[in-house]
Design a protein around this motif. Structure first.
Motif, short mmCIF file in Angstrom:
data_model
loop_
_atom_site.label_atom_id
_atom_site.label_comp_id
_atom_site.label_asym_id
_atom_site.label_seq_id
_atom_site.Cartn_x
_atom_site.Cartn_y
_atom_site.Cartn_z
N ASP A 57 33.06 -22.64 -57.17
CA ASP A 57 34.35 -23.05 -56.64
C ASP A 57 35.38 -23.36 -57.73
OD1 ASP A 57 33.80 -22.77 -53.93
OD2 ASP A 57 32.86 -24.75 -53.80
N THR A 58 35.23 -22.72 -58.88
CA THR A 58 36.24 -22.88 -59.94
C THR A 58 37.60 -22.42 -59.41
OG1 THR A 58 34.65 -22.53 -61.71
CG2 THR A 58 36.95 -22.12 -62.23
N PRO A 59 38.62 -23.26 -59.48
CA PRO A 59 39.93 -22.88 -58.96
C PRO A 59 40.73 -22.04 -59.95
CG PRO A 59 40.03 -25.12 -59.77
CD PRO A 59 38.59 -24.67 -59.95
N ALA A 60 41.56 -21.19 -59.42
CA ALA A 60 42.52 -20.46 -60.26
C ALA A 60 43.56 -21.46 -60.75
CB ALA A 60 43.17 -19.34 -59.48
N SER A 61 43.81 -21.42 -62.04
CA SER A 61 44.79 -22.37 -62.57
C SER A 61 46.15 -22.10 -61.94
CB SER A 61 44.87 -22.25 -64.09
OG SER A 61 45.20 -20.93 -64.48
N GLY A 62 46.83 -23.15 -61.58
CA GLY A 62 48.15 -23.00 -60.94
C GLY A 62 48.05 -23.11 -59.43
N SER A 63 47.34 -22.19 -58.79
CA SER A 63 47.28 -22.17 -57.33
C SER A 63 46.17 -23.04 -56.77
CB SER A 63 47.08 -20.74 -56.82
OG SER A 63 45.79 -20.26 -57.18
N GLY A 64 45.09 -23.19 -57.53
CA GLY A 64 43.94 -23.94 -57.03
C GLY A 64 43.07 -23.16 -56.08
N GLY A 101 46.11 -16.90 -63.73
CA GLY A 101 45.07 -17.90 -63.60
C GLY A 101 43.79 -17.48 -62.93
N ARG A 102 43.60 -16.19 -62.70
CA ARG A 102 42.40 -15.73 -62.01
C ARG A 102 41.29 -15.34 -62.98
NH1 ARG A 102 45.36 -11.66 -57.70
NH2 ARG A 102 46.63 -13.26 -56.67
N THR A 103 40.07 -15.66 -62.59
CA THR A 103 38.89 -15.22 -63.34
C THR A 103 38.42 -13.88 -62.77
OG1 THR A 103 37.31 -16.24 -61.83
CG2 THR A 103 38.21 -17.64 -63.60
N PRO A 104 37.50 -13.20 -63.45
CA PRO A 104 36.94 -11.98 -62.87
C PRO A 104 36.30 -12.21 -61.51
CG PRO A 104 36.49 -12.03 -65.22
CD PRO A 104 37.10 -13.36 -64.87
N LEU A 105 35.68 -13.38 -61.30
CA LEU A 105 35.09 -13.67 -59.99
C LEU A 105 36.17 -13.75 -58.92
CD1 LEU A 105 32.67 -14.38 -58.22
CD2 LEU A 105 32.97 -16.77 -58.89
N HIS A 106 37.30 -14.35 -59.24
CA HIS A 106 38.40 -14.40 -58.28
C HIS A 106 38.85 -12.99 -57.91
CE1 HIS A 106 39.44 -18.57 -60.10
NE2 HIS A 106 38.73 -18.73 -59.02
N THR A 107 38.98 -12.14 -58.92
CA THR A 107 39.45 -10.78 -58.68
C THR A 107 38.46 -9.98 -57.85
OG1 THR A 107 40.76 -10.76 -60.72
CG2 THR A 107 40.10 -8.62 -59.83
N ILE A 110 29.57 -15.60 -51.26
CA ILE A 110 30.02 -16.79 -51.99
C ILE A 110 29.46 -18.06 -51.35
CG2 ILE A 110 32.06 -18.08 -52.71
CD1 ILE A 110 33.52 -15.28 -52.65
N LEU A 111 29.42 -18.08 -50.03
CA LEU A 111 28.83 -19.23 -49.34
C LEU A 111 27.35 -19.37 -49.65
CD1 LEU A 111 30.63 -18.90 -45.88
CD2 LEU A 111 30.90 -20.80 -47.50
N ARG A 112 26.65 -18.22 -49.75
CA ARG A 112 25.21 -18.27 -50.07
C ARG A 112 24.97 -18.87 -51.44
NH1 ARG A 112 24.78 -13.03 -47.83
NH2 ARG A 112 24.48 -12.10 -49.89
N PHE A 113 25.93 -18.69 -52.34
CA PHE A 113 25.78 -19.23 -53.69
C PHE A 113 26.30 -20.67 -53.79
CE2 PHE A 113 24.86 -14.93 -54.99
CZ PHE A 113 24.00 -15.11 -56.08
N GLY A 114 26.51 -21.31 -52.66
CA GLY A 114 26.79 -22.74 -52.67
C GLY A 114 28.24 -23.15 -52.60
N SER A 115 29.15 -22.21 -52.32
CA SER A 115 30.55 -22.58 -52.20
C SER A 115 30.76 -23.52 -51.01
CB SER A 115 31.41 -21.34 -52.00
OG SER A 115 32.77 -21.67 -51.80
N SER A 116 31.65 -24.47 -51.19
CA SER A 116 32.00 -25.37 -50.10
C SER A 116 33.08 -24.74 -49.23
CB SER A 116 32.51 -26.71 -50.64
OG SER A 116 33.06 -27.49 -49.59
N ALA A 117 32.82 -24.70 -47.95
CA ALA A 117 33.80 -24.12 -47.02
C ALA A 117 35.03 -24.99 -46.87
CB ALA A 117 33.15 -23.90 -45.65
N ASN A 118 34.99 -26.19 -47.41
CA ASN A 118 36.09 -27.14 -47.20
C ASN A 118 36.86 -27.49 -48.47
OD1 ASN A 118 35.72 -27.63 -44.29
ND2 ASN A 118 33.73 -28.41 -44.94
N THR A 119 36.63 -26.75 -49.55
CA THR A 119 37.41 -26.97 -50.77
C THR A 119 38.87 -26.64 -50.51
OG1 THR A 119 35.51 -26.43 -52.16
CG2 THR A 119 37.69 -26.29 -53.18
N LYS A 120 39.77 -27.50 -51.02
CA LYS A 120 41.20 -27.31 -50.79
C LYS A 120 41.90 -26.80 -52.05
CE LYS A 120 41.52 -30.87 -47.23
NZ LYS A 120 42.20 -32.10 -46.77
N ASP A 121 42.94 -26.00 -51.83
CA ASP A 121 43.75 -25.53 -52.95
C ASP A 121 44.86 -26.53 -53.24
OD1 ASP A 121 45.68 -25.16 -51.01
OD2 ASP A 121 45.97 -23.03 -51.38
N GLY A 122 45.80 -26.14 -54.08
CA GLY A 122 46.87 -27.05 -54.46
C GLY A 122 47.80 -27.42 -53.33
#
Length: 299
Positions: free
Chosen positions: A207-214, A174-180, A233-245
């Motif tokens: 903040d696109t989540p990896a499918s399965g794990s979130g 479920g990982r994208t190239p950005l995740h990797t 990643i934070l500079r590009f607007g990621s939320s520090a408080n996004t939650k996984d699964g």
């Protein structure tokens, strides 16, 4: 002479000695066709692996060995040369019209192996010979996904120039190239992906989540203590408080991994500590004193 000795000569590129040995042997054909007992490697594999193009040319053209010879893992001389980044061996084998997208065990093509290194010329040679950039291995990775793991920006830009849709792939887990790229701290690779695709019509939400794990890219970077990737990643607007699964934020990941600097960066970017689905806060997960001190300083 036993096969391992002949292979040692191939590794060293000692073509005169190889010629002499074969000329003096009453069964030179059988000697050349002997393989390493465990790996199944031939003289061709050793020559290609060690960049000995003169030996490769000799055993193919003068001795008649097939450049498509495989070992027990299905690796052919082109796999070996590509993986080792030996430009002239790759150029020679491509010129012999060998199969470009042949698969070794676990479904790795030569261009996938080339993308584990930093030799752009080899990647270009394979692509210009018709290598398919979209083939995926058993883990669901194409050559671009592999290149993101390694982080060579020249190879990444070249592959995207060849096919701008390569960024949009998902691995078996479920990982994208950005995740990797984020997981391995490949800041240059992550920056390319975010700059080229975050704001265009394709849309690559940071903040696109990896499918399965979130898990998001920020989760992956924080988990491995990749501070520079976290900052990017934070500079590009990621939320520090996004939650996984499991209700975990990047702060949980950084604290659980005892990555003090990542914890500091996240807290300075408005990360909030709270319980995950198991009731654990990030501060509870901090076992090292250095990490605990950061929480106490910022409370």
């Amino acid at each position: 002479m036993a096969m391992p000795e002949l292979c040692q000569l191939a590794q060293r590129g000692d073509l005169p000695r190889i010629r002499a040995v074969l000329a003096s042997s009453p069964c030179s054909d059988r000697l050349l066709d002997t393989r390493h007992r465990k790996s199944g490697d031939s003289v061709l594999h050793y020559a290609a692996r060690h960049g000995q193009v003169a030996v490769l040319r000799y055993v193919c053209e003068d001795c008649g060995l097939s450049p498509e010879t495989g070992n027990v893992d299905g690796k052919r001389p082109l796999h070996e040369a590509a993986q080792a980044g030996h430009t002239e061996c790759v150029r020679y084998l491509v010129g012999r019209s060998v199969q470009i997208d042949v698969l070794k065990r676990a479904d790795w093509t030569p261009i996938m192996l080339a993308c584990t290194k930093t030799n752009l010329t080899v990647v270009k040679l394979l692509r210009e010979a018709g290598a398919d950039l979209t083939i995926r291995n058993k883990d669901g990775w194409n050559c671009f996904h592999i290149a993101c793991r390694e982080g060579d920006v020249n190879i990444l830009n070249y592959l995207l120039d060849c096919d701008s849709t390569l960024w949009d792939s998902v691995s078996t887990n479920g990982r994208t190239p950005l995740h990797t790229a984020s997981l391995h701290g490949r800041v240059g690779a992550a920056n390319i992906l975010l700059q080229r695709y975050l704001f265009d019509e394709h849309g690559l939400p940071v903040d696109t989540p990896a499918s399965g794990s979130g898990l998001t890219a920020l989760h992956f970077a924080a988990k491995e203590g990749q501070t520079n990737a976290v900052k990017l990643i934070l500079r590009f607007g990621s939320s520090a408080n996004t939650k996984d699964g499991k209700g975990r934020t990047a702060l949980h990941m950084a604290s659980g991994g005892q990555h003090a600097e990542c914890v500091r960066v996240l807290l300075n970017n408005e990360a909030q500590d709270g319980p995950d689905c198991s009731g654990n806060t990030a501060e509870h997960l901090a076992r090292k004193q250095a990490v605990k001190e950061i929480f106490s300083q910022l409370h």
